[in-house]
Write a protein that holds these residues in place. Structure first.
Motif, PDB file in Angstrom:
ATOM      1  N   GLU A  17      -8.336 -62.581  82.432  1.00  0.00           N
ATOM      2  CA  GLU A  17      -9.157 -62.950  81.238  1.00  0.00           C
ATOM      3  C   GLU A  17      -8.709 -63.031  80.221  1.00  0.00           C
ATOM      4  OE1 GLU A  17     -13.349 -60.337  81.916  1.00  0.00           O
ATOM      5  OE2 GLU A  17     -11.786 -59.140  84.032  1.00  0.00           O
ATOM      6  N   VAL A  18      -7.681 -62.140  80.187  1.00  0.00           N
ATOM      7  CA  VAL A  18      -6.899 -62.456  78.702  1.00  0.00           C
ATOM      8  C   VAL A  18      -6.569 -63.148  78.269  1.00  0.00           C
ATOM      9  CG1 VAL A  18      -5.509 -60.747  76.963  1.00  0.00           C
ATOM     10  CG2 VAL A  18      -7.593 -59.599  78.449  1.00  0.00           C
ATOM     11  N   VAL A  19      -4.937 -63.527  79.434  1.00  0.00           N
ATOM     12  CA  VAL A  19      -3.698 -63.944  79.176  1.00  0.00           C
ATOM     13  C   VAL A  19      -4.345 -65.714  80.115  1.00  0.00           C
ATOM     14  CG1 VAL A  19      -2.195 -62.498  78.399  1.00  0.00           C
ATOM     15  CG2 VAL A  19      -1.774 -63.698  80.788  1.00  0.00           C
ATOM     16  N   GLY A  20      -4.559 -65.517  81.228  1.00  0.00           N
ATOM     17  CA  GLY A  20      -4.436 -66.387  82.122  1.00  0.00           C
ATOM     18  C   GLY A  20      -5.174 -67.196  83.237  1.00  0.00           C
ATOM     19  N   GLU A 357      -1.617 -50.260  77.704  1.00  0.00           N
ATOM     20  CA  GLU A 357      -2.392 -52.014  77.661  1.00  0.00           C
ATOM     21  C   GLU A 357      -1.866 -52.729  76.933  1.00  0.00           C
ATOM     22  OE1 GLU A 357      -6.685 -50.935  78.262  1.00  0.00           O
ATOM     23  OE2 GLU A 357      -5.999 -48.801  79.870  1.00  0.00           O
ATOM     24  N   GLY A 358      -1.813 -52.788  75.629  1.00  0.00           N
ATOM     25  CA  GLY A 358      -1.190 -53.784  74.730  1.00  0.00           C
ATOM     26  C   GLY A 358      -0.083 -53.491  75.095  1.00  0.00           C
ATOM     27  N   ALA A 359       1.105 -53.144  75.474  1.00  0.00           N
ATOM     28  CA  ALA A 359       2.620 -54.116  75.974  1.00  0.00           C
ATOM     29  C   ALA A 359       2.290 -54.760  77.305  1.00  0.00           C
ATOM     30  CB  ALA A 359       3.145 -52.887  75.989  1.00  0.00           C
ATOM     31  N   LEU A 360       1.246 -53.941  78.215  1.00  0.00           N
ATOM     32  CA  LEU A 360       0.778 -54.561  79.483  1.00  0.00           C
ATOM     33  C   LEU A 360       0.855 -56.558  79.074  1.00  0.00           C
ATOM     34  CD1 LEU A 360       1.074 -55.148  82.962  1.00  0.00           C
ATOM     35  CD2 LEU A 360      -1.833 -54.332  82.517  1.00  0.00           C
ATOM     36  N   SER A 361      -0.813 -56.580  77.975  1.00  0.00           N
ATOM     37  CA  SER A 361      -1.006 -57.943  77.574  1.00  0.00           C
ATOM     38  C   SER A 361       0.253 -58.680  77.465  1.00  0.00           C
ATOM     39  CB  SER A 361      -2.127 -57.684  76.845  1.00  0.00           C
ATOM     40  OG  SER A 361      -2.833 -58.364  76.266  1.00  0.00           O
ATOM     41  N   THR A 530       2.612 -58.365  66.986  1.00  0.00           N
ATOM     42  CA  THR A 530       2.503 -58.876  68.699  1.00  0.00           C
ATOM     43  C   THR A 530       1.202 -58.354  69.173  1.00  0.00           C
ATOM     44  OG1 THR A 530       4.447 -58.871  69.328  1.00  0.00           O
ATOM     45  CG2 THR A 530       4.474 -60.592  68.382  1.00  0.00           C
ATOM     46  N   VAL A 531       1.858 -57.012  69.129  1.00  0.00           N
ATOM     47  CA  VAL A 531       0.676 -56.409  70.408  1.00  0.00           C
ATOM     48  C   VAL A 531      -0.688 -55.780  69.501  1.00  0.00           C
ATOM     49  CG1 VAL A 531      -0.369 -53.733  71.269  1.00  0.00           C
ATOM     50  CG2 VAL A 531       2.611 -54.932  71.101  1.00  0.00           C
ATOM     51  N   ALA A 532      -0.895 -56.142  68.518  1.00  0.00           N
ATOM     52  CA  ALA A 532      -2.497 -56.352  67.513  1.00  0.00           C
ATOM     53  C   ALA A 532      -3.311 -57.460  68.236  1.00  0.00           C
ATOM     54  CB  ALA A 532      -2.104 -56.079  66.072  1.00  0.00           C
ATOM     55  N   TRP A 533      -1.957 -58.524  67.583  1.00  0.00           N
ATOM     56  CA  TRP A 533      -2.450 -59.795  68.767  1.00  0.00           C
ATOM     57  C   TRP A 533      -2.979 -59.526  70.051  1.00  0.00           C
ATOM     58  CZ3 TRP A 533       1.511 -63.620  71.157  1.00  0.00           C
ATOM     59  CH2 TRP A 533       0.830 -64.290  71.845  1.00  0.00           C
ATOM     60  N   GLN A 534      -2.712 -59.173  70.348  1.00  0.00           N
ATOM     61  CA  GLN A 534      -2.587 -58.306  71.645  1.00  0.00           C
ATOM     62  C   GLN A 534      -3.622 -58.149  72.340  1.00  0.00           C
ATOM     63  OE1 GLN A 534      -2.262 -60.482  74.527  1.00  0.00           O
ATOM     64  NE2 GLN A 534      -0.890 -62.102  73.480  1.00  0.00           N
ATOM     65  N   TRP A 535      -3.826 -57.309  71.161  1.00  0.00           N
ATOM     66  CA  TRP A 535      -5.104 -56.568  71.313  1.00  0.00           C
ATOM     67  C   TRP A 535      -6.422 -56.768  70.973  1.00  0.00           C
ATOM     68  CZ3 TRP A 535      -7.113 -53.230  74.233  1.00  0.00           C
ATOM     69  CH2 TRP A 535      -6.319 -51.905  74.332  1.00  0.00           C
ATOM     70  N   LEU A 536      -6.659 -57.013  70.056  1.00  0.00           N
ATOM     71  CA  LEU A 536      -7.325 -58.584  69.649  1.00  0.00           C
ATOM     72  C   LEU A 536      -8.043 -59.941  70.223  1.00  0.00           C
ATOM     73  CD1 LEU A 536      -9.482 -59.859  67.110  1.00  0.00           C
ATOM     74  CD2 LEU A 536      -8.112 -61.343  66.652  1.00  0.00           C
ATOM     75  N   ALA A 537      -7.023 -60.097  71.294  1.00  0.00           N
ATOM     76  CA  ALA A 537      -6.752 -60.597  72.473  1.00  0.00           C
ATOM     77  C   ALA A 537      -8.363 -60.311  73.606  1.00  0.00           C
ATOM     78  CB  ALA A 537      -5.972 -61.500  72.928  1.00  0.00           C
ATOM     79  N   GLN A 538      -7.793 -59.355  73.695  1.00  0.00           N
ATOM     80  CA  GLN A 538      -8.842 -58.520  74.621  1.00  0.00           C
ATOM     81  C   GLN A 538      -9.954 -57.947  73.954  1.00  0.00           C
ATOM     82  OE1 GLN A 538      -6.240 -55.113  77.001  1.00  0.00           O
ATOM     83  NE2 GLN A 538      -4.539 -55.173  75.610  1.00  0.00           N
ATOM     84  N   MET A 539     -10.009 -57.683  72.967  1.00  0.00           N
ATOM     85  CA  MET A 539     -11.042 -57.054  72.227  1.00  0.00           C
ATOM     86  C   MET A 539     -11.963 -58.416  72.748  1.00  0.00           C
ATOM     87  SD  MET A 539      -9.691 -54.744  69.633  1.00  0.00           S
ATOM     88  CE  MET A 539     -11.783 -53.723  68.548  1.00  0.00           C
ATOM     89  N   LEU A 563     -13.061 -52.254  73.685  1.00  0.00           N
ATOM     90  CA  LEU A 563     -12.993 -52.315  72.233  1.00  0.00           C
ATOM     91  C   LEU A 563     -13.042 -50.670  71.752  1.00  0.00           C
ATOM     92  CD1 LEU A 563     -16.658 -53.827  72.147  1.00  0.00           C
ATOM     93  CD2 LEU A 563     -14.450 -55.048  72.114  1.00  0.00           C
ATOM     94  N   ALA A 564     -13.076 -49.700  72.232  1.00  0.00           N
ATOM     95  CA  ALA A 564     -12.447 -48.346  71.231  1.00  0.00           C
ATOM     96  C   ALA A 564     -10.829 -48.520  71.564  1.00  0.00           C
ATOM     97  CB  ALA A 564     -13.645 -47.176  72.465  1.00  0.00           C
ATOM     98  N   VAL A 565     -10.663 -48.739  72.827  1.00  0.00           N
ATOM     99  CA  VAL A 565      -8.598 -48.584  73.078  1.00  0.00           C
ATOM    100  C   VAL A 565      -8.581 -49.514  71.143  1.00  0.00           C
ATOM    101  CG1 VAL A 565      -6.549 -48.599  73.761  1.00  0.00           C
ATOM    102  CG2 VAL A 565      -8.789 -47.830  75.049  1.00  0.00           C
ATOM    103  N   GLY A 566      -8.630 -50.763  70.910  1.00  0.00           N
ATOM    104  CA  GLY A 566      -8.617 -51.581  70.102  1.00  0.00           C
ATOM    105  C   GLY A 566      -9.123 -51.206  68.754  1.00  0.00           C
TER     106      GLY A 566
END
Lengths: 600, 600
Positions: A17-20, A357-361, A530-539, A563-566
């Motif tokens: 859903e996020v990167v793929g 979860e941010g690092a995984l993303s 960059t992890v903020a970027w990935q969190w925004l992508a997840q959100m 959304l809460a973790v983001g």
């Protein structure tokens, strides 16, 4: 011990859903893998991890490798694990079909690595090292070397290693002195010492093949005179029997953690009878090795992320089930509440998720670039390569360094029990600490990022990253609840750009020492952005899914959790770039501090 | 192993020049101790630490306590160490002369603790626990209890403990259930279970005396029904022989670090034959215990600071002697340089000093308030008590939490070697991690600081701290080179005040849950500000001394080092309060996050 060591739901969310996969044109497979076939692979990996790797997570730590009569004894299951990983095609997965593989795309390979490592990091490294070493032989070695080595390696019968470090040459590889003397038959006689060789010897395999850096007699000094060799522990004699190749294990290191895998010191050619095979051309060893090393660095990031993830799930399980204390507004009479309801515990859980979860993303985003390096249209391939190279030191270091604090928070959720061997988190904390060291320390990653990756191709990679972040912000725009985060990411990106510019000026005006003095802090800032970027992508994905007409209750909780973790990440972690950027704008203090001041 | 585990020069600098003796009216002794006699005590402590404690630092870790036939076997030297500490008056030092002590002032006691703990933390806790337990008996117990227990404890023949925690009552002491039933002879029959009891049993002493919290039959629920008892492992029978008091060791915990000291689980009264002696009045146990606990919390801060200090000296030694790599501006030809000359290594050394020397200064500042609580004019005594109470959770937590990162940096200076048992830093990293847990977790310290200490006496303590910081800034004013730091501290103090005000409003408007949700972050901010204050105090002294007409070369290097580390702290660490204050000004995210979101 807590049973759950990772969330398959979260892994598939990130991967698809996020990167793929979901963002690809409908039906377009990744290297021939559909979403469904990828899920089947992941489920199979999980099944194996749960049954074969996770049950011996503690045993492997409590009974670390021992050097007995010249051979390293490891956990008895290592042999069957490697045999299964060979037989079932995991070790050869990335290879073409002729070698038993199915061209597994990097994103799927990395997701599988994550599953294995979260179950048992130490157990997961053996086969990963073999894959990497075999891939070096496959890519740069002759057909003859392919024939000699590949099959038993890919079948899990022979171990592969990377043998770089020497007692006087750790970070400074240019100083290595292991010598290779040409022989009449085209092979080389090897003589030297290597230390910190992961899986450098063990009794779970029949042989070990070291992919080793050495210096051919008369080669130039420094990194330009380093060649790559395949040096087996045992070599075939005329009768096709395996006999000693004069490789001696001199030590097994006793480590704080990561104790299920043997790290060894080797002596080569004590009897002047150690044969090595040149891989590729002379003096190009370091550039070959770096291809493997970049992959290995990403795998270190995966390992750190996996450990943080497993520790998080252990502490979550405990926090949900351990009852102690009451709400501050309750009197002493009521029943104790699960500790997850204490705000400080919940905060620590949010922190752990934000990191893992941010690092995984971020890692799977890198993997995605690697996928596309091989499958995207030509002009895009080069861009993907640049992005992968830029982000590799970040994807290695963010989880390695933040993981120390994240696993520390896992311990803290348990209180005193977390410090004891009764629960797995103290082991996770110990296992974590290697990741900021192996495959290049954090200091090295910082210099690689700032001194090499950021400046390569006139800063092209950073421009590409900017475009990528822009595209994520574009997606987030449609969701009013993400407005503040989108703005924060835009500002963070500007901060990163301004800091990079400032440091570029320092480089020109004051030279490389001043430019790179605080490269570690620059890397920290880069990771936070960059992890903020990935969190925004997840959100953005979560908001999108939550907007659907109908949604299952469990899905709603999952996406609301995202959304809460983001929000937590943007509120508690990203703001740390502020002081970092201020510090980085000042002349480095280390340069102004005399060594003499460290007198007492 | 590196020989140097602490800097006596820095300890005396902090004790005398920064917080202490030099600022007193000329010739005025601290509780009868002159600067010279204090130095003699410290030198003697160092001598003992070096000869008896430091040599077994690793041995004690590698051979942790074992439960054998109901008794805990510890390192064989523990007995002789305790005997010497008893004979030479260290255990009784704070007691009056009639008990073999010399009213040692707290500042000197804490400096001695620091010396012992930096040599070998685990070895240092046994006697410290006995002193604390004996002090409780001395302060609140009857003459009869004094006679029964004090002498063998102070002579190091009997161990003292604090026995608070129970399986279902760790942080929430109000839930403890150990029962005390009154007997005809005035004693109590004790029944219950205790866990995590440090030095709860061992074969280095002839007996153990537990200062134990229990609930007298019919006592009120919660913390108001807790009484304090002295419960010996062995009690005297009619013939003056020591016989079993029905105290059973059920477990020795296997811990990640701090392995030289046994942490035990105890069962009391399995045969209904465990006798306890009430200390003080019924139901006042928790308030008695808190007197000991506050001291114990400061000692945890000392332990963490000492470990960070020892790890720093190990990494400094390595960084000065290990040669690897070259300056970035050098080619591969030259000789490798000591790694301390690499900027990233120097930065990590500055960080370690900033943490350990800053924490030491804060702790000794607290000790100084404790000195003056007993010796200052009456009206000042109450102020000193308030300041000590306010700063105790900070002086405990700053080194405990920052020490994780500091010892992690020590490992990083060694690279791969730091992760191996060949060097002491991996043990320091493991030993460190207990400090954010024992004697009250960081979460508890945060709530203690914000929910209790800051608000007590209408915020008087914070006003007093403000005055103290003001006075330090006044001293720094005379030195132009400190202008920027003085301004930064003034701003930091304002940030702290504003954040406190904001949270006060939250308390009134939203109640205690919202008020205290991020108390841990408030504590972190508080620690960063107060350690900045201590760095400015150290820098002011250094500037003063450097301005002298003549100064020895070694002194110059020492004081210039202080200025360098101070600048590092103000430039790299203090700015972290920025994002913390922003986060603290927002509604706590944990309160907005449903537990249901932690589904997967």
């Amino acid at each position: 011990m807590a049973d759950k060591f990772m969330s398959m739901r979260n892994l598939k969310f990130t991967l698809h859903e996020v990167v793929g996969t979901e963002s690809l044109p409908p039906g377009s497979p990744v290297n021939g893998h559909s979403r469904k076939s990828m899920d089947m692979v992941l489920d199979a990996a999980f099944d194996f991890a749960k049954k074969a790797l996770h049950p011996i997570f503690e045993e492997m730590d409590r009974n670390p490798p021992e050097l007995i009569n010249g051979t390293v004894a490891v956990h008895k299951d290592v042999r069957s694990i490697l045999a299964t990983l060979g037989k079932d095609g995991w070790i050869s997965a990335i290879f073409p079909e002729e070698w038993g593989g199915d061209n597994m795309p990097p994103s799927l390979l990395h997701a599988v690595c994550f599953v294995f490592a979260s179950a048992n990091y130490s157990a997961s490294v053996y086969s990963g090292l073999t894959t990497g070493a075999a891939n070096l032989i496959f890519t740069f070695g002759s057909e003859d070397l392919h024939k000699q080595f590949l099959l038993p390696m890919l079948e899990g019968r022979w171990q592969g290693t990377m043998a770089l470090t020497e007692p006087e040459a750790g970070t400074s590889l240019g100083d290595l002195t292991t010598a290779a003397t040409p022989q009449a038959d085209g092979t080389y006689r090897i003589k030297g010492e290597k230390i910190f060789i992961s899986a450098g010897d063990h009794d779970g395999v029949d042989n070990v093949v070291h992919l080793m850096l050495a210096r051919i007699d008369g080669a130039p000094a420094g990194v330009k005179g380093i060649s790559l060799f395949a040096v087996p522990k045992l070599r075939k004699n005329g009768k096709d029997e395996l006999v000693s190749n004069d490789v001696t294990v001199t030590q097994v290191f006793h480590k704080m953690g990561y104790r299920g895998a043997p790290i060894t010191a080797l002596s080569l050619g004590d009897k002047d009878d150690c044969t090595g095979h040149l891989v590729g051309e002379p003096n190009r060893g370091l550039s070959y090795m770096f291809q493997m090393m970049n992959g290995a660095r990403l795998e270190v990031g995966i390992g750190a992320t996996a450990i943080a993830t497993a520790a998080y799930h252990a502490s979550l399980d405990y926090a949900k089930n351990r009852r102690q204390g009451r709400r501050l507004t309750d009197g002493p009479g009521g029943a104790p509440i699960p500790i997850i309801e204490h705000q400080d515990v919940k905060r620590m859980l949010l922190f752990q998720r934000a990191v893992s979860e941010g690092a995984l993303s971020l890692i799977l985003q890198c993997s995605r670039y690697e996928d596309r390096m091989h499958s995207a249209p030509d002009e895009e391939q080069a861009d993907c390569k640049l992005l992968l190279e830029l982000l590799t030191p970040v994807a290695k270091t963010f989880p390695a360094e933040m993981g120390i604090l994240s696993t520390s928070a896992s311990i803290q959720c348990f209180g005193g029990y977390g410090y004891c061997e009764d629960f797995p988190v103290e082991q996770h904390f110990r296992d974590m600490r290697i990741h900021a060291i192996h495959e290049g320390t954090t200091g090295i990653q910082g210099m690689d990022l700032l001194g090499r990756k950021v400046v390569m191709n006139n800063g092209k990679a950073l421009q590409l990253l900017d475009r990528e972040m822009e595209s994520t912000m574009e997606k987030a725009k449609g969701h009013p609840e993400l407005r503040a985060m989108t703005k924060a990411l835009a500002e963070a990106r500007d901060t990163l750009a301004a800091t990079t510019m400032t440091l570029g000026n320092v480089a020109m005006e004051k030279g490389p020492e001043a430019f790179l003095a605080n490269a570690t802090l620059y890397l920290e800032l880069f990771g936070l952005v960059t992890v903020a970027w990935q969190w925004l992508a997840q959100m953005a994905v979560a908001s999108e899914k939550l907007a659907a007409q109908t949604i299952r209750k469990s899905d709603r909780a999952f996406y609301e959790g995202k959304l809460a973790v983001g929000r937590y990440y943007f509120s508690h972690e990203l703001p740390k770039i502020g002081p970092l950027s201020v510090t980085l704008a000042q002349p480095p203090l280390s340069l102004q501090t005399e060594v003499d001041c460290f007198t007492d």
